[in-house]
Enzyme design. Structure first.
Site, PDB file in Angstrom:
ATOM      1  N   LYS A 110       6.523  -1.995   1.930  1.00 31.33           N
ATOM      2  CA  LYS A 110       5.342  -1.411   2.584  1.00 31.33           C
ATOM      3  C   LYS A 110       4.159  -2.364   2.401  1.00 31.33           C
ATOM      4  O   LYS A 110       3.251  -2.125   1.598  1.00 31.33           O
ATOM      5  CB  LYS A 110       5.059  -0.021   2.010  1.00 31.33           C
ATOM      6  CG  LYS A 110       4.164   0.826   2.897  1.00 31.33           C
ATOM      7  CD  LYS A 110       4.251   2.274   2.489  1.00 31.33           C
ATOM      8  CE  LYS A 110       3.164   3.137   3.098  1.00 31.33           C
ATOM      9  NZ  LYS A 110       3.248   3.298   4.538  1.00 31.33           N
ATOM     10  N   LEU A 112      11.120   1.348   7.196  1.00 28.57           N
ATOM     11  CA  LEU A 112      10.545   1.793   5.930  1.00 28.57           C
ATOM     12  C   LEU A 112      11.232   3.104   5.545  1.00 28.57           C
ATOM     13  O   LEU A 112      11.373   3.991   6.395  1.00 28.57           O
ATOM     14  CB  LEU A 112       9.034   2.029   6.091  1.00 28.57           C
ATOM     15  CG  LEU A 112       8.351   2.436   4.795  1.00 28.57           C
ATOM     16  CD1 LEU A 112       8.186   1.242   3.866  1.00 28.57           C
ATOM     17  CD2 LEU A 112       6.994   3.061   5.074  1.00 28.57           C
ATOM     18  N   GLU A 118      11.980   2.364  14.336  1.00 26.81           N
ATOM     19  CA  GLU A 118      11.035   3.379  13.837  1.00 26.81           C
ATOM     20  C   GLU A 118       9.730   3.241  14.596  1.00 26.81           C
ATOM     21  O   GLU A 118       9.594   2.377  15.470  1.00 26.81           O
ATOM     22  CB  GLU A 118      10.807   3.201  12.329  1.00 26.81           C
ATOM     23  CG  GLU A 118      10.170   1.871  11.976  1.00 26.81           C
ATOM     24  CD  GLU A 118       9.942   1.674  10.478  1.00 26.81           C
ATOM     25  OE1 GLU A 118       9.746   2.658   9.770  1.00 26.81           O
ATOM     26  OE2 GLU A 118       9.965   0.504  10.052  1.00 26.81           O
ATOM     27  N   TYR A 140       0.827  -1.197   0.000  1.00 29.36           N
ATOM     28  CA  TYR A 140       0.000   0.000   0.000  1.00 29.36           C
ATOM     29  C   TYR A 140       0.862   1.248   0.000  1.00 29.36           C
ATOM     30  O   TYR A 140       2.076   1.165   0.203  1.00 29.36           O
ATOM     31  CB  TYR A 140      -0.956   0.006   1.207  1.00 29.36           C
ATOM     32  CG  TYR A 140      -0.294   0.316   2.535  1.00 29.36           C
ATOM     33  CD1 TYR A 140       0.519  -0.604   3.167  1.00 29.36           C
ATOM     34  CD2 TYR A 140      -0.478   1.554   3.157  1.00 29.36           C
ATOM     35  CE1 TYR A 140       1.130  -0.312   4.385  1.00 29.36           C
ATOM     36  CE2 TYR A 140       0.113   1.851   4.370  1.00 29.36           C
ATOM     37  CZ  TYR A 140       0.914   0.911   4.981  1.00 29.36           C
ATOM     38  OH  TYR A 140       1.523   1.207   6.171  1.00 29.36           O
TER      39      TYR A 140
HETATM   40  N1  PLP Z   1       7.518   3.772   9.015  1.00 28.62           N
HETATM   41  C1  PLP Z   1       6.402   3.020   8.942  1.00 28.62           C
HETATM   42  C2  PLP Z   1       6.400   1.667   9.569  1.00 28.62           C
HETATM   43  C3  PLP Z   1       5.259   3.495   8.288  1.00 28.62           C
HETATM   44  O1  PLP Z   1       4.162   2.738   8.214  1.00 28.62           O
HETATM   45  C4  PLP Z   1       5.285   4.799   7.724  1.00 28.62           C
HETATM   46  C5  PLP Z   1       4.123   5.339   7.039  1.00 28.62           C
HETATM   47  O2  PLP Z   1       3.103   4.701   6.882  1.00 28.62           O
HETATM   48  C6  PLP Z   1       6.462   5.548   7.830  1.00 28.62           C
HETATM   49  C7  PLP Z   1       7.562   4.995   8.478  1.00 28.62           C
HETATM   50  C8  PLP Z   1       6.542   6.932   7.253  1.00 28.62           C
HETATM   51  O3  PLP Z   1       6.567   6.870   5.856  1.00 28.62           O
HETATM   52  P1  PLP Z   1       6.079   8.098   4.968  1.00 28.62           P
HETATM   53  O4  PLP Z   1       6.892   9.274   5.393  1.00 28.62           O
HETATM   54  O5  PLP Z   1       6.356   7.683   3.575  1.00 28.62           O
HETATM   55  O6  PLP Z   1       4.626   8.282   5.246  1.00 28.62           O
END
Ligand code: PLP
Length: 285
Positions: free
Chosen positions: A149, A207, A182, A33
């Protein structure tokens, strides 16, 4: 006002939007996603989100259902039909609907694509950023490919719920070495006493957040000092500032970690400045 969703080639009223019970997303969490912020009706960092989507699809060997350009048309159409000026657009691609079997379905089974969009409350998000949030730490019990993701988010769901039940907004995963990886749906950052920004390198252990990527540009442009390395929970407790990043939350100050006040328990100047600069560096389309 009616809501609309895109499901496998059709724009449907939200209440009529359904996928098959043998969709592999539903049965195996076999899908990926993306979530993009929408501002002024425009998509923020669409290009980067769609590039990361391609990475996720490639790593899981899910066939890409359409070009990024065609996907962009659908994203915009769903945003427009739902009259979202400020909010988010969500897209999910799974390996399709097929008789339940762990192995991949036959090659003629098309991937499933669902897109939804919803408005968010800008004033409420700004108020949250002005007050800052509390986070708790939890052991990182996820698999070792969290750079993909995937919609398989059970550890993240449980971590977030644990945070909510302890009066916090986010949970930070901590690996076996005591290093923060994270958040459940955010990337984690601190600002040390010396004023250096620290965030974990985007290897397979986190991620690669799009907000994180853009923020690296902001940090560089502002000439701030940055270390891309893991930081321990102890370092975070002693930090001048902490914050999380994610699309739609942008930069959100963290004022408590495991009940300990960070930087006097108030959002710090670095996080606040980065938040206000972010959209000057993000792409809008
Ligand atoms: N880390 C995780 C586990 C996430 O699910 C997300 C966003 O959904 C992020 C980091 C932040 O990613 P982004 O800045 O692309 O929204």
């Amino acid at each position: 006002m009616s809501r609309y969703a895109y499901v496998n080639g059709r724009y449907l009223r939200f209440c009529d939007a359904k996928v098959h019970i043998e969709d592999r997303g539903y049965q195996f969490g076999d899908g990926v996603y993306e979530v993009c912020e929408v501002r002024g009706g425009r998509l923020i960092d669409e290009r980067r989100h769609l590039a990361r989507l391609q990475h996720s699809l490639d790593e899981l060997r899910i066939r890409t259902p359409m070009t990024p350009r065609a996907l962009g048309v659908i994203l915009r159409e769903v945003v427009a039909r739902n009259r979202v000026s400020y909010g988010n657009v969500y897209l999910q691609i799974t390996r399709g609907a097929s008789r339940r079997d762990h192995g991949f379905p036959p090659p003629d089974v098309p991937a499933s694509l669902v897109v939804t969009a919803r408005p968010l409350n800008l004033a409420r998000n700004e108020a949250l950023a002005a007050s800052g949030i509390a986070v708790i730490s939890v052991p990182d019990n996820r698999w070792d490919r969290v750079d993909i993701k995937t919609i398989g988010l059970l550890p993240n769901v449980l971590a977030r719920q644990a945070a909510l039940e302890r009066g916090a907004r986010e949970a930070w995963f901590v690996d076996k070495g005591g290093v923060v990886t994270e958040g459940a749906s955010t990337n984690a950052w601190i600002v040390t006493a010396a004023g250096t920004l620290v965030t974990r390198p985007a290897d397979h252990g986190i991620l690669r957040g799009i907000t994180r990527t853009v923020l690296l540009d902001v940090i560089k442009a502002k000439g701030l000092s940055l270390e891309e390395r893991g930081f321990t929970l102890q370092e975070a407790y002693a930090a001048n500032e902490a914050f999380v990043t994610a699309a739609t939350q942008v930069v959100l100050p963290v004022v408590r970690i495991d009940g300990r006040a960070i930087g006097g328990g108030k959002p710090g100047p670095v996080a606040t400045a980065l938040r206000s600069e972010f959209h000057r560096f993000a792409e809008q389309s």
